[in-house]
Design a protein around this motif. Structure first.
Motif, PDB file in Angstrom:
ATOM      1  N   TRP A   1      -8.869   2.669   8.457  1.00  0.00           N
ATOM      2  CA  TRP A   1      -9.873   3.336   7.256  1.00  0.00           C
ATOM      3  C   TRP A   1      -9.068   4.241   6.668  1.00  0.00           C
ATOM      4  CZ3 TRP A   1     -13.744   0.965   5.043  1.00  0.00           C
ATOM      5  CH2 TRP A   1     -14.313   0.203   6.043  1.00  0.00           C
ATOM      6  N   PHE A   2      -7.851   4.943   7.076  1.00  0.00           N
ATOM      7  CA  PHE A   2      -7.251   6.010   6.521  1.00  0.00           C
ATOM      8  C   PHE A   2      -6.287   5.350   5.522  1.00  0.00           C
ATOM      9  CE2 PHE A   2      -8.063   7.208  10.806  1.00  0.00           C
ATOM     10  CZ  PHE A   2      -8.924   8.396  10.405  1.00  0.00           C
TER      11      PHE A   2
ATOM     12  N   ILE B   1      -7.036  14.398   3.588  1.00  0.00           N
ATOM     13  CA  ILE B   1      -6.141  13.409   4.216  1.00  0.00           C
ATOM     14  C   ILE B   1      -5.032  14.141   4.861  1.00  0.00           C
ATOM     15  CG2 ILE B   1      -4.433  11.456   3.733  1.00  0.00           C
ATOM     16  CD1 ILE B   1      -7.321  10.927   2.815  1.00  0.00           C
ATOM     17  N   MET B   2      -4.270  15.118   4.298  1.00  0.00           N
ATOM     18  CA  MET B   2      -3.264  15.709   5.029  1.00  0.00           C
ATOM     19  C   MET B   2      -3.760  16.321   6.559  1.00  0.00           C
ATOM     20  SD  MET B   2      -0.430  17.308   2.427  1.00  0.00           S
ATOM     21  CE  MET B   2       0.762  16.916   3.399  1.00  0.00           C
TER      22      MET B   2
ATOM     23  N   ALA C   1       0.910  -1.286   0.048  1.00  0.00           N
ATOM     24  CA  ALA C   1       0.066  -0.003  -0.073  1.00  0.00           C
ATOM     25  C   ALA C   1       0.787   1.227   0.108  1.00  0.00           C
ATOM     26  CB  ALA C   1      -0.842  -0.029   1.291  1.00  0.00           C
ATOM     27  N   ILE C   2       2.113   1.268   0.617  1.00  0.00           N
ATOM     28  CA  ILE C   2       3.086   2.394   0.714  1.00  0.00           C
ATOM     29  C   ILE C   2       3.401   2.478  -0.569  1.00  0.00           C
ATOM     30  CG2 ILE C   2       4.912   3.588   2.057  1.00  0.00           C
ATOM     31  CD1 ILE C   2       3.801   1.918   4.375  1.00  0.00           C
ATOM     32  N   TRP C   3       4.357   1.260  -1.069  1.00  0.00           N
ATOM     33  CA  TRP C   3       5.663   1.466  -1.960  1.00  0.00           C
ATOM     34  C   TRP C   3       5.114   1.521  -3.455  1.00  0.00           C
ATOM     35  CZ3 TRP C   3       9.349   4.135  -0.356  1.00  0.00           C
ATOM     36  CH2 TRP C   3       9.835   4.037   1.150  1.00  0.00           C
TER      37      TRP C   3
ATOM     38  N   MET D   1       1.747   9.168   2.802  1.00  0.00           N
ATOM     39  CA  MET D   1       0.657   9.527   3.954  1.00  0.00           C
ATOM     40  C   MET D   1       0.230   8.212   4.347  1.00  0.00           C
ATOM     41  SD  MET D   1      -1.604  12.761   2.253  1.00  0.00           S
ATOM     42  CE  MET D   1      -2.335  12.049   0.750  1.00  0.00           C
ATOM     43  N   ILE D   2       0.203   7.111   3.419  1.00  0.00           N
ATOM     44  CA  ILE D   2      -0.206   5.858   3.927  1.00  0.00           C
ATOM     45  C   ILE D   2       0.826   5.276   4.994  1.00  0.00           C
ATOM     46  CG2 ILE D   2      -0.393   3.381   3.291  1.00  0.00           C
ATOM     47  CD1 ILE D   2      -1.949   4.520   0.894  1.00  0.00           C
ATOM     48  N   GLY D   3       2.185   5.816   4.590  1.00  0.00           N
ATOM     49  CA  GLY D   3       3.133   5.405   5.702  1.00  0.00           C
ATOM     50  C   GLY D   3       3.134   5.741   6.975  1.00  0.00           C
TER      51      GLY D   3
END
Length: 501
Positions: free
Chosen positions: A94-95, A257-258, A16-18, A132-134
């Motif tokens: 959920w984020f 998100i941010m 999901a991150i990379w 952001m997922i990170g």
């Protein structure tokens, strides 16, 4: 409080991150301005793929399990005991898909609008999505700080390159406010590293016995970074300027998100690491949150620019989030998290609606519009729905979180609940005032008379968000059920003093 559980799943969090970061970098490298169509399709496929890899997290998440799930941990910088450590629980689940979902919408929103430097625009958003997922997945303090600060770079580029006339001023203001706010956080992270005997593990920090003096220092250090990011009153002044100058996609991601990165920081750092200081400083945070809810709501009422109005609206709604977190009951904390998710849908949709109008008339001034419904009935239906959700209409997602926070506030203190409830009145006032002036009435001028209604791309984009807003409003159980155990664990942890015995 939160013991890690062993993960038997594939590395979903790393994917999901990379995946978006790698695909975004690839688009930056091979995307060509002479073939913008190909670049757009590459970005859309990359964003959809990045969203799809987050769905197994929801499918395999165990609502009843205590502790962290989907754990990944491997040495990163061994000399300093820095780990590449990822995990999620009900507070962060959920984020991850929400971030990837909003990125898909942003790519669709820019399909015809961004004509130059398409690869840079699309690639920056994909890289930003992964970073952001990170933030939501990192369980090592330094890894969290790396992701938290790295998100500034692609957003700085998005605002500074693709923004409005004052984009350079806005991008530097955004960078300086958020970067300077984080410096004390780095000091606190290093202090916790030494206090824990050389560990950056966040769960280890949760168990540290810290004196009240230490806790207050660490709480204030984290507050500097998280309050600016949310943003809380009085460090909110950067947000309206940045929103006005940012491109439509930048505003949507920033609001959706941010801003949540700061609020999430309170859940993962401030509350569990410094529980005694959190209770001690709770009244201060509640006061600042109520000022945001009431005063900033009144400020939104007098705005002439649609983007500024929605930007101030975001500050007021995020005030509900911090208010919920510092009343320390199950209903209010859960309501704060639900409000974060809901605000992601609604604020993103509001900025995209304003972007649709701006693409046609190149104006965000409320006075330049009037009677839009006569020319754009489909668009009018969407913006009315999202505006109603923005002011907390029942059966929309905006109602669920605010109602839960108000219930939790009344349980905590009746008068705080009463003050918080005034947000529903102010929210209705500024949202419906804007809709009345922009959408309804007679056609105001020849520019409005020349408007065309939503095309298929815009209809699909807003339609997906409308379904999300209504679905969450009618059936919030999937969201509330996943966070119940983690919120209960957090509150139990915060209720126990960490002062040295």
């Amino acid at each position: 409080m939160m013991q890690s559980t062993i993960s038997n799943f594939p590395p979903y969090l790393s994917l999901a991150i990379w995946l978006p970061i790698v695909l975004g970098a690839a688009i930056l490298a091979i995307g060509r301005d002479d073939k913008p169509g190909l670049t757009r399709w590459m970005a859309l496929i990359a964003s959809i793929a990045s969203f799809l890899v987050t769905l197994p997290l929801i499918q395999h998440f165990d609502n009843a399990a205590h502790g962290m799930q989907f754990v990944e941990s491997t040495p990163w910088i061994g000399r300093f005991n820095i780990m590449y450590s990822l995990a999620i629980d009900g507070l962060s689940l959920w984020f991850v898909p929400l971030t990837a979902f909003i990125t898909v919408i942003v790519v669709i929103s820019a399909w015809e609008v961004i004509e130059k430097r398409v690869a840079q625009y699309m690639g920056s958003f994909l890289i930003l999505s992964g970073l952001m997922i990170g933030v939501f997945c990192a369980m090592d303090g330094l890894l969290f700080y790396f992701f938290f600060e790295a998100t500034l770079i692609p957003m700085f580029i998005i605002i500074g390159v693709f923004g409005g006339e004052n984009r350079v001023y806005a991008s530097f203001k955004f960078f300086l406010y958020t970067f300077l706010g984080s410096l004390l956080t780095l000091v606190a992270i290093i202090y916790l590293y030494n206090a824990s005997g050389g560990s950056f593990d966040i769960l280890t920090w949760h168990k540290l016995p810290l004196t009240m003096k230490e806790q207050i220092f660490i709480f204030l250090a984290f507050l500097m970074a998280f309050a600016v990011k949310v943003p809380m009153f009085p460090v909110h002044t950067w947000l309206p300027d940045v929103h006005v100058e940012a491109p439509t996609g930048g505003s949507a991601v920033l609001a959706a998100i941010m801003l949540k990165l700061g609020a999430y920081g309170f859940l993962r750092f401030s509350l569990p690491i410094t529980p005694d200081a959190s209770h001690y400083m709770g009244g201060f945070i509640i006061t600042l949150s109520l000022i945001a809810v009431i005063y900033i709501g009144l400020v939104a009422l007098v705005q002439k620019d649609m983007k500024k109005l929605v930007a101030y609206s975001s500050i007021a709604h995020m005030g509900f989030v911090t208010l919920g977190f510092f009343m320390f009951n199950q209903m209010s904390v859960s309501g704060g998290i639900v409000q974060m998710i809901s605000h992601g849908f609604i604020s993103g949709a509001m900025f995209l609606c304003i972007g649709v109008l701006y693409d046609r008339m190149h104006s965000r001034q409320i006075a330049d519009y009037g009677g839009v419904v006569n020319r754009m009935p489909k668009f009018a239906a969407f913006i009315v729905l999202f505006s109603m959700a923005n002011c907390g209409l029942p059966a929309t997602s905006g109602f669920v979180g605010e109602f839960m926070v108000i219930l939790g506030a009344v349980e905590f203190n009746f008068w705080i609940g009463m003050l918080a409830a005034t947000a529903l009145i102010f929210g209705a006032a500024y949202s419906l005032w804007m809709v009345k002036r922009v959408v309804f009435g007679a056609v105001a001028n020849k520019h409005v008379a020349e408007l065309t209604d939503l095309n298929t791309r815009e209809f699909v984009m807003l339609g997906i968000l409308a379904i999300a807003v209504i679905a969450m409003g009618l059936y919030p159980a999937p969201f509330t059920d996943t966070m119940q155990t983690s919120v209960a664990d957090l509150l139990q942890h915060v209720s126990v003093s960490k002062l040295p015995q």
